[in-house]
Design a protein around this motif. Structure first.
Motif, PDB file in Angstrom:
ATOM      1  N   GLY A 176       0.725  -1.178  -0.073  1.00  0.00           N
ATOM      2  CA  GLY A 176       0.089  -0.153  -0.174  1.00  0.00           C
ATOM      3  C   GLY A 176       0.945   1.275   0.135  1.00  0.00           C
ATOM      4  O   GLY A 176       0.249   2.350  -0.065  1.00  0.00           O
ATOM      5  N   ASP A 177       2.150   1.151   0.148  1.00  0.00           N
ATOM      6  CA  ASP A 177       2.987   2.318   0.093  1.00  0.00           C
ATOM      7  C   ASP A 177       3.544   2.733  -1.492  1.00  0.00           C
ATOM      8  O   ASP A 177       4.269   1.669  -1.883  1.00  0.00           O
ATOM      9  CB  ASP A 177       4.230   2.180   1.018  1.00  0.00           C
ATOM     10  N   PRO A 178       2.964   3.599  -2.100  1.00  0.00           N
ATOM     11  CA  PRO A 178       3.361   3.634  -3.370  1.00  0.00           C
ATOM     12  C   PRO A 178       4.925   3.882  -3.493  1.00  0.00           C
ATOM     13  O   PRO A 178       5.584   3.538  -4.382  1.00  0.00           O
ATOM     14  CB  PRO A 178       2.562   5.186  -4.001  1.00  0.00           C
ATOM     15  N   ASP A 179       5.770   4.546  -2.691  1.00  0.00           N
ATOM     16  CA  ASP A 179       6.859   4.832  -2.765  1.00  0.00           C
ATOM     17  C   ASP A 179       7.672   3.476  -2.688  1.00  0.00           C
ATOM     18  O   ASP A 179       8.715   3.242  -3.525  1.00  0.00           O
ATOM     19  CB  ASP A 179       7.604   5.654  -1.626  1.00  0.00           C
ATOM     20  N   ALA A 180       7.337   2.373  -1.747  1.00  0.00           N
ATOM     21  CA  ALA A 180       7.842   1.222  -1.478  1.00  0.00           C
ATOM     22  C   ALA A 180       7.604   0.205  -3.147  1.00  0.00           C
ATOM     23  O   ALA A 180       8.867  -0.235  -3.376  1.00  0.00           O
ATOM     24  CB  ALA A 180       7.347   0.456  -0.397  1.00  0.00           C
ATOM     25  N   LEU A 181       6.525   0.606  -3.551  1.00  0.00           N
ATOM     26  CA  LEU A 181       6.189   0.036  -4.887  1.00  0.00           C
ATOM     27  C   LEU A 181       7.057   0.465  -5.941  1.00  0.00           C
ATOM     28  O   LEU A 181       7.809  -0.599  -6.553  1.00  0.00           O
ATOM     29  CB  LEU A 181       4.899   0.177  -5.130  1.00  0.00           C
ATOM     30  N   VAL A 262      -6.844   4.832  -0.094  1.00  0.00           N
ATOM     31  CA  VAL A 262      -7.909   5.630  -0.110  1.00  0.00           C
ATOM     32  C   VAL A 262      -8.253   5.919  -1.706  1.00  0.00           C
ATOM     33  O   VAL A 262      -9.318   5.604  -2.058  1.00  0.00           O
ATOM     34  CB  VAL A 262      -7.807   6.929   0.518  1.00  0.00           C
ATOM     35  N   ALA A 263      -7.075   6.508  -2.485  1.00  0.00           N
ATOM     36  CA  ALA A 263      -7.271   6.587  -3.997  1.00  0.00           C
ATOM     37  C   ALA A 263      -7.424   5.447  -4.669  1.00  0.00           C
ATOM     38  O   ALA A 263      -8.355   5.271  -5.522  1.00  0.00           O
ATOM     39  CB  ALA A 263      -6.061   7.177  -4.362  1.00  0.00           C
ATOM     40  N   ARG A 264      -6.917   4.120  -4.140  1.00  0.00           N
ATOM     41  CA  ARG A 264      -7.088   2.887  -5.073  1.00  0.00           C
ATOM     42  C   ARG A 264      -8.553   2.585  -4.598  1.00  0.00           C
ATOM     43  O   ARG A 264      -9.021   2.192  -5.813  1.00  0.00           O
ATOM     44  CB  ARG A 264      -6.282   2.004  -4.300  1.00  0.00           C
ATOM     45  N   LYS A 265      -9.338   2.804  -3.547  1.00  0.00           N
ATOM     46  CA  LYS A 265     -10.567   2.316  -3.512  1.00  0.00           C
ATOM     47  C   LYS A 265     -11.563   3.151  -4.190  1.00  0.00           C
ATOM     48  O   LYS A 265     -12.542   2.613  -4.703  1.00  0.00           O
ATOM     49  CB  LYS A 265     -10.960   2.234  -1.804  1.00  0.00           C
ATOM     50  N   ASP A 266     -11.140   4.725  -4.298  1.00  0.00           N
ATOM     51  CA  ASP A 266     -12.102   5.218  -5.247  1.00  0.00           C
ATOM     52  C   ASP A 266     -11.936   5.123  -6.686  1.00  0.00           C
ATOM     53  O   ASP A 266     -12.926   4.823  -7.176  1.00  0.00           O
ATOM     54  CB  ASP A 266     -11.553   6.957  -4.799  1.00  0.00           C
ATOM     55  N   TYR A 267     -10.779   4.990  -7.150  1.00  0.00           N
ATOM     56  CA  TYR A 267     -10.507   4.371  -8.758  1.00  0.00           C
ATOM     57  C   TYR A 267     -11.375   3.161  -8.722  1.00  0.00           C
ATOM     58  O   TYR A 267     -11.834   2.963  -9.678  1.00  0.00           O
ATOM     59  CB  TYR A 267      -8.872   4.416  -8.573  1.00  0.00           C
ATOM     60  N   ASP A 268     -11.336   2.096  -7.952  1.00  0.00           N
ATOM     61  CA  ASP A 268     -11.716   0.926  -8.398  1.00  0.00           C
ATOM     62  C   ASP A 268     -13.041   0.853  -8.118  1.00  0.00           C
ATOM     63  O   ASP A 268     -13.771   0.411  -9.066  1.00  0.00           O
ATOM     64  CB  ASP A 268     -11.194  -0.109  -7.282  1.00  0.00           C
ATOM     65  N   THR A 269     -13.729   1.522  -7.307  1.00  0.00           N
ATOM     66  CA  THR A 269     -15.161   1.939  -7.236  1.00  0.00           C
ATOM     67  C   THR A 269     -15.658   2.490  -8.628  1.00  0.00           C
ATOM     68  O   THR A 269     -16.626   1.976  -9.210  1.00  0.00           O
ATOM     69  CB  THR A 269     -15.555   2.739  -6.193  1.00  0.00           C
ATOM     70  N   LYS A 270     -15.068   3.552  -9.228  1.00  0.00           N
ATOM     71  CA  LYS A 270     -15.404   4.473 -10.406  1.00  0.00           C
ATOM     72  C   LYS A 270     -15.126   3.269 -11.551  1.00  0.00           C
ATOM     73  O   LYS A 270     -16.141   3.480 -12.379  1.00  0.00           O
ATOM     74  CB  LYS A 270     -14.668   5.701 -10.552  1.00  0.00           C
TER      75      LYS A 270
END
Length: 703
Positions: A176-181, A262-270
């Motif tokens: 869940g850490d974009p920097d670590a990804l 949070v942003a991932r959940k919003d994106y997935d929903t839309k």
């Protein structure tokens, strides 16, 4: 026992260890903190005592301290890769505080320019590039995000053990850490011939690259020498090699979305809502396009064996982890996804395709914008493919099935591996072992790399070969003391390590340029080693001196103009001239077309990890500085800057030009000669003067 006896001798003040005292497998022994030796000479930090102990044994001592102008220029290039401005030089010269030098060091370490400079040596190690290599040399358009991650990490002084863990297993350890990804991009920089038919061999090449690069960059070991047989010199077996490789067996490259939870959940929903709304139309469009896509890839499919095509055609859920890896490599070549199939249609099919495309376009506003993506690495799943000991390194000749394991001569115990729902947990175990304070190699290796950065040569000159066949450390007790300090006192802080080194007396010495029979190679550092600028720092210095350096940070790479005789090879010159003048760390890195100026001044190809750039002196370097259009253009811009600043008065022009280029005022003799040159040099005299200054050794070298 010899090693520990030598450490005891140093602690008692009887003398330092020499190469003869150092056992061949010294690097595989635990780091033991030695006592700081007692010396006669003056020291500023404990670092100096270790060096003076060796020097005094040969009746040598440090050179006199460098003057302030030399020190501010040296520090600025070392920590920023840029020359100091005349104003910065004046501020340091006029600072009478007893801690003026330390304040300068702290200011330079706190600047965002520090991360841009330090990133360069790590990008060399990570074989960072923005193209695949091989004949096609396809672009990797989002690779620059890893470069920015490295810069951010250095600027934030991220603890090095965390830096290690993120790059090897950021997805597993910090989900869940974009920097670590983004950090796992370290594992994506392998060269890749995507259009090769022998995908089984390419898979093995990738695994070999991941194994060799990880061992070289973090552990300073030539582990690849054990891929065909037991290592000829180091205590590393062929079984060790493939057990380490097993940590990477389930590698799965992804272009991950850079979204927090949070942003991932919003994106997935839309996205789910849009997909539900358009499902019928998209299914109809896919059915219409299917035959056309099959026709487009028919020729490519003929290149592959039926058993490989079967992997692509079978449902993904039915594939084994190994089949999943193979299918992905084949699919990249036999898929028509992303191609505009509509252009190939005619008649009724074309009319139907246009109608469906129009319906989807009408609801395009409901489709969420695709998030930014980053080349990253994860696993095929909780259970990776099997790893075998390959006889003579041949992937077709499989031997014993091996489980992951550490190098037995360092850590004989088996790893504790905890799979996650989506990954094997193997890379997390490897990362934790490498980043463990008890690992005898990791801290020694990075401390040695930082020392090399400041002095040109590491305490261990073979900075990615700490094995038996590598060089012995010139100051083994100093290396262990620094490694111990780095971990236990500094909390793996690279900035504190840099500060400790550059505030020492050995770093502040003058570069006398003399020779000494007792130490002709200056291995004991009785004077500061004069060094030439690398290509990136040289280009940045030219841009800054000319007054056109664009210090904008981060973002997609830029592409300056190429010499007229160089074929572009996909090098699209940046349209904005200001963008072309950004710092060299932001210049695009294509494997098959290195920026010629960097290549000329010894930058690596970035096909494999580069631990140390070897400096050449060639005629084309001098000819480029004299004749290249880029240098001539910047000399003219430099001249314009000087006359804009001070007008056309000869005395003022000479003073300003020399101060900008060299960080000092001209001597009376220099001024007289240069003013006379301006008086008799014609219309382009100021440009010629500025061009000459850019060619001086004083401009090209750090004293």
């Amino acid at each position: 026992m010899r090693r520990f006896a030598s450490l005891l001798v140093v602690a008692l003040g009887a003398g330092p260890a020499t190469a003869a005292d150092i056992p061949a497998d010294w690097a595989f022994k635990p780091v033991l903190r030695p006592g700081v030796p007692t010396v006669k000479g003056t020291t500023r930090t404990p670092v100096d005592a270790f060096l003076l102990a060796r020097l005094e044994a040969k009746r040598l001592t440090f050179a006199p301290a460098a003057d302030r102008r030399t020190l501010v220029r040296r520090l600025s290039f070392d920590l920023h890769g840029l020359p100091p401005t005349p104003e910065e030089v004046a501020a340091f010269l006029n600072d009478a505080a007893p801690d003026a030098y330390e304040k300068l060091v702290d200011r330079l370490l706190a600047s965002p320019r520090y991360g841009e400079r330090m990133a360069l040596f790590w990008l060399d190690l990570a074989r960072y590039a923005e193209s695949d290599g091989f004949k096609a040399d396809d672009a990797r358009p989002n690779a620059w995000r890893y470069r920015d991650y490295v810069i951010r990490s250095f600027n934030a002084d991220k603890p090095f053990d965390r830096f290690v863990r993120e790059q090897l297993a950021g997805d597993e350890l910090f989900p869940g850490d974009p920097d670590a990804l983004t950090a796992t991009g370290f594992l994506r920089h392998y060269p890749y011939e995507y259009n090769a038919v022998d995908v089984e061999l390419k898979r093995q090449d990738i695994l070999n690259d991941l194994t060799d690069t990880t061992a070289g960059a973090f552990l300073g070991l030539t582990l690849g020498c054990a891929k065909c047989h037991d290592h000829k010199t180091d205590p590393v077996t062929q079984e060790d090699y493939y057990r380490v490789q097993a940590f990477f067996a389930g590698y799965w490259p992804v272009d991950g979305p850079l979204l927090d939870a949070v942003a991932r959940k919003d994106y997935d929903t839309k996205r789910a809502a849009w997909e539900a709304k358009t499902a019928a139309d998209r299914a109809e469009l896919a059915a219409l396009e299917g035959p056309y896509r099959e026709k487009m890839v028919k020729r490519e499919r003929m290149r592959f064996a039926p058993e490989l095509l079967a992997l692509v055609d079978m449902p993904e859920a039915n594939r084994t982890p190994l089949q999943k890896q193979m299918a992905a490599m084949v699919a990249k070549q036999v898929s028509a996804d992303g191609k505009d199939v509509g252009k190939t249609m005619k008649g009724a099919d074309k009319e139907k395709w246009d109608a469906l495309a129009a319906k989807l376009a009408a609801v395009a506003k409901d489709k969420p914008a695709d998030p930014p993506r980053v080349p990253a690495m994860t696993d095929t799943g909780p259970t990776p493919p099997a790893t075998f000991l390959l006889k003579r390194g041949n992937w077709r000749s499989k031997g014993e099935n091996l489980e992951p394991g550490f190098i037995a001569s360092i850590t004989p115990a088996d790893p504790t591996i905890t799979p996650t729902a989506t990954t094997s947990g193997r890379r997390a175990a490897l990362a934790s072992w490498i980043a463990d304070a008890k690992n005898p190699l990791t801290a020694r290796v990075i401390v040695n790399r930082v020392w090399q950065h400041h002095f040109g040569v590491g305490i261990v000159p073979s900075s990615s070969d700490f094995g038996v066949g590598g060089d012995r450390p010139s100051h083994p007790e100093l290396l262990d003391w620094l490694a111990s300090e780095f971990v236990t006192s500094h909390g793996w802080s690279l900035k504190k390590l840099h500060r400790q080194i550059v505030t020492s007396a050995v770093y502040r010495q003058s570069a006398r340029g003399a020779a000494n029979d007792a130490d002709p190679d200056n291995a004991l550092l009785w004077q500061y080693p004069r060094r030439r600028l690398d290509g990136e720092a040289l280009r940045d210095a030219v841009l800054m001196t000319a007054g056109v350096l664009n210090t904008k940070a981060g973002g997609p790479s830029v592409y300056p103009e190429l010499p007229a005789e160089v074929k572009t090879g996909g090098w699209k010159v940046s349209a904005d001239p200001a963008e072309r003048n950004r710092r060299s760390v932001y210049v695009g890195v294509k494997r098959n077309l290195r920026y010629p100026f960097f290549s000329l001044f010894d930058s690596p190809e970035r096909v494999e990890a580069c631990s140390r750039r070897f400096v050449t002196t060639t005629a084309p370097q001098a000819l480029t500085l004299l004749n290249d259009a880029m240098i001539l253009g910047h000399a003219k811009t430099f001249a314009t800057r000087v006359t804009r600043d001070v007008g056309n008065d000869g005395d003022k022009v000479v003073t300003r030009a020399v101060e900008l280029a060299l960080g000092r005022p001209p001597s009376s003799e220099e001024k007289a000669a240069l003013v006379a040159f301006l008086r008799n040099g014609g219309a382009d005299a100021v440009t010629d003067l500025c061009h000459a200054l850019l060619n001086l050794n004083e401009f090209l070298y750090i004293d």
